[in-house]
Write a protein that holds these residues in place. Structure first.
Motif, short mmCIF file in Angstrom:
data_model
loop_
_atom_site.label_atom_id
_atom_site.label_comp_id
_atom_site.label_asym_id
_atom_site.label_seq_id
_atom_site.Cartn_x
_atom_site.Cartn_y
_atom_site.Cartn_z
N UNK A 80 0.86 -1.18 0.10
CA UNK A 80 -0.07 0.01 0.15
C UNK A 80 0.87 1.23 0.03
N UNK A 81 1.97 1.23 0.68
CA UNK A 81 2.89 2.54 0.52
C UNK A 81 3.23 2.74 -0.76
N UNK A 82 3.58 1.93 -1.78
CA UNK A 82 3.86 1.88 -3.16
C UNK A 82 2.56 2.76 -3.91
N UNK A 83 1.56 1.92 -3.66
CA UNK A 83 0.15 2.64 -4.01
C UNK A 83 -0.10 3.91 -3.74
N UNK A 84 0.14 4.20 -2.43
CA UNK A 84 -0.03 5.54 -1.89
C UNK A 84 0.72 6.51 -2.67
N UNK A 85 1.94 6.35 -2.85
CA UNK A 85 2.78 7.25 -3.72
C UNK A 85 2.19 7.39 -5.07
N UNK A 86 1.76 6.25 -5.74
CA UNK A 86 1.25 6.60 -7.21
C UNK A 86 -0.09 7.28 -7.15
N UNK A 87 -0.93 7.06 -6.13
CA UNK A 87 -2.22 7.97 -6.08
C UNK A 87 -1.62 9.44 -5.64
N UNK A 88 -0.73 9.64 -4.84
CA UNK A 88 -0.31 11.13 -4.58
C UNK A 88 0.16 11.74 -5.75
N UNK A 89 1.35 11.05 -6.64
CA UNK A 89 1.62 11.55 -7.58
C UNK A 89 0.66 11.80 -8.86
N UNK A 90 -0.34 10.93 -8.89
CA UNK A 90 -1.43 11.28 -9.83
C UNK A 90 -2.04 12.74 -9.39
N UNK A 91 -2.63 12.82 -8.28
CA UNK A 91 -3.19 13.99 -8.01
C UNK A 91 -2.28 15.09 -8.16
N UNK A 92 -0.96 14.96 -7.42
CA UNK A 92 0.10 16.09 -8.02
C UNK A 92 -0.02 16.56 -9.38
N UNK A 93 -0.01 15.65 -10.43
CA UNK A 93 -0.14 15.81 -11.62
C UNK A 93 -1.26 16.87 -12.04
N UNK A 94 -2.53 16.29 -11.57
CA UNK A 94 -3.84 17.06 -11.98
C UNK A 94 -3.67 18.60 -11.30
N UNK A 95 -3.22 18.65 -10.12
CA UNK A 95 -2.88 19.97 -9.56
C UNK A 95 -1.91 20.79 -10.60
N UNK A 96 -0.70 20.29 -10.77
CA UNK A 96 -0.01 21.05 -11.85
C UNK A 96 -0.69 21.35 -13.13
N UNK A 97 -1.39 20.55 -13.67
CA UNK A 97 -2.11 20.56 -14.94
C UNK A 97 -3.17 21.80 -14.88
N UNK A 98 -3.97 21.99 -13.45
CA UNK A 98 -4.69 22.78 -13.27
C UNK A 98 -4.00 24.29 -13.11
N UNK A 99 -3.26 24.15 -12.14
CA UNK A 99 -2.59 25.59 -11.83
C UNK A 99 -2.07 25.95 -13.11
N UNK A 100 -1.58 25.09 -14.14
CA UNK A 100 -0.80 25.63 -15.33
C UNK A 100 -1.75 26.38 -16.16
N UNK A 101 -3.05 25.98 -15.98
CA UNK A 101 -4.23 26.36 -16.92
C UNK A 101 -4.51 25.46 -18.07
N UNK A 102 -3.70 24.37 -18.07
CA UNK A 102 -3.76 23.62 -19.27
C UNK A 102 -5.13 22.80 -19.28
N UNK A 103 -5.53 22.37 -17.98
CA UNK A 103 -6.78 21.56 -17.82
C UNK A 103 -8.07 22.33 -18.22
N UNK A 104 -8.09 23.55 -18.53
CA UNK A 104 -8.86 24.51 -18.58
C UNK A 104 -9.19 24.53 -20.33
N UNK A 105 -8.03 24.03 -20.99
CA UNK A 105 -8.04 24.43 -22.49
C UNK A 105 -7.77 23.41 -23.24
N UNK A 106 -7.61 22.32 -22.59
CA UNK A 106 -7.40 21.04 -23.52
C UNK A 106 -7.96 19.75 -22.90
#
Length: 113
Positions: A56-82
């Motif tokens: 579960x530690x490895x899976x937790x890190x994968x889930x966390x990375x996934x959500x951080x990627x979502x946050x980066x894409x949102x804060x960069x504005x890319x998720x609003x336009x693509x």
């Protein structure tokens, strides 16, 4: 693990770990999610069990990375336009491949030193 904060392109996100579905109903459909309105990444309490991953530690890190990627894409504005920036497949690909990318960049940096 304790809650913590992470900087996403200059915006502070709170990462709330070991959360439950009662307090965060969106966890009914995912093990984590990013709330762009409150700048929070919410991750469910991930327990080892017969219907869960063994590591579960490895899976937790994968889930966390996934959500951080979502946050980066949102804060960069890319998720609003693509469409691709909201696509779960590409977000998963980035999250899953990031450790390998990080290793390759580190190796390349050492060769260039």
């Amino acid at each position: 693990m304790e809650n913590f904060k992470v900087d996403i392109l200059g915006i502070e996100y709170k990462v709330l770990v070991n959360q439950n579905r009662k307090d965060y109903p969106l966890l009914e459909e995912a093990d984590g999610f990013t709330d762009f309105t409150t700048k929070k990444i919410i991750i469910e309490e991930l327990k080892k069990g017969p219907r869960n991953w063994e590591d579960m530690d490895t899976y937790f890190r994968q889930v966390l990375r996934h959500e951080i990627v979502h946050a980066f894409l949102h804060e960069s504005g890319l998720d609003s336009n693509t469409d691709w920036a909201r696509n779960e497949e590409i977000v998963d690909w980035i999250a899953i491949q990031f450790p390998k990318l990080k290793k390759a960049f580190k190796e390349a940096k050492e060769e260039m030193s």
